[in-house]
Scaffold this active site. Sequence first.
Site, PDB file in Angstrom:
ATOM      1  N   CYS A 138      -9.035  -2.170   2.466  1.00  0.00           N
ATOM      2  CA  CYS A 138      -8.055  -1.123   2.776  1.00  0.00           C
ATOM      3  C   CYS A 138      -8.706  -0.042   3.636  1.00  0.00           C
ATOM      4  CB  CYS A 138      -7.496  -0.522   1.488  1.00  0.00           C
ATOM      5  SG  CYS A 138      -6.264   0.774   1.775  1.00  0.00           S
ATOM      6  N   CYS A 164      -7.579   3.495   2.862  1.00  0.00           N
ATOM      7  CA  CYS A 164      -8.168   4.018   1.625  1.00  0.00           C
ATOM      8  C   CYS A 164      -9.606   4.474   1.851  1.00  0.00           C
ATOM      9  CB  CYS A 164      -8.163   2.947   0.535  1.00  0.00           C
ATOM     10  SG  CYS A 164      -6.557   2.211   0.173  1.00  0.00           S
ATOM     11  N   ASP A 165     -10.385   3.684   2.584  1.00  0.00           N
ATOM     12  CA  ASP A 165     -11.833   3.882   2.617  1.00  0.00           C
ATOM     13  C   ASP A 165     -12.418   4.214   3.981  1.00  0.00           C
ATOM     14  OD1 ASP A 165     -11.905   3.258  -0.122  1.00  0.00           O
ATOM     15  OD2 ASP A 165     -12.008   1.112   0.305  1.00  0.00           O
TER      16      ASP A 165
END
Length: 330
Positions: A149, A152-153
């Site tokens: 992701c 997300c990261d």
Amino acid sequence: MSAQDPAIAQDAPAPAPDHLRVLIVGSGPAGYTAAVYAARAMLKPRLVQGMQPGGQLTITTEVENWPGDASVQGPDLMVRMEAHARAMGAEIVTDTVTRLDLSARPFLAECDSGARMTADAVILATGAQARWLGLPSEQMFQGFGVSACATCDGFFYRGKQVIVVGGGNTAVEEALFLTNFASKVTLVHRRASLRAERIMQDRLFAHPKIDVIWNAEVVEITGDQSPLGVTGAVLRSTTDGTTSTIAADGVFVAIGHTPASELVRDQLDLREGGYVWVHPGSTRTSVPGVFAAGDLTDDVYRQAVTSAGMGCMAALDAEHYLSALDAARA
């Protein structure tokens, strides 16, 4: 004959299943939020957590995009959400629903433990799992340089070099997104052409931070043990079998997601890829009284906050459905 006689015990009828107003299948942000809202509506929900209580966030380390927390560990956030649902009065069960019958009312669920329950309404929050490469080294570095992701990261890779694996829209979108942070993005694809839409490909090829390695597959992710972290990847040519190593601080696997829709595959309308179809702007599925929330139905955003929002919607949709059901029965 005594009460302990085996013949009597064998002939004893199975206990009647528990009856619930609302059954929530699956945990994670969608399930726990649905439990909070359903409990506050006095619907006495029961949530069956599934095989991975807390969902994908339990394998995520640092989360920096959850509103109200500048930084929080994924497992800690799930513990807090579960505690919140319990505090509101939701019943949370550590078990797995193995069979769900939506053909009759009330709906019937059977669990791995042997427990059986019926429900007037069901909220599905079973999520989706990222498809992985299946490498031991990939599993070792998940959360420590290996991710599925970028949104997300990606923030953790400011000024660093990253690899994106894949050739579809998701891979190209993630590669383009990562250019906001990384100094260099290398897209690795096992074929000689991409499956992504042409307009996405044009943006990818025009970006100065992105390189593409064609006809190659990742066969190993390299890294350090102390502290745990990625240093690169070993690539193997799909044309002649030769190998090479490239340096990278992170590897993003973008080869798709698999929604956990097995329970309802032949009972609800599904979209391409196996995602549960819902009426636009709602969480209502093709079967009245059954609602779906989170990554099980969302192949676009796949964020904890959007899953939580859908969990709220599902509980409110269920409350409205049950109110109409009660009125019809009166």
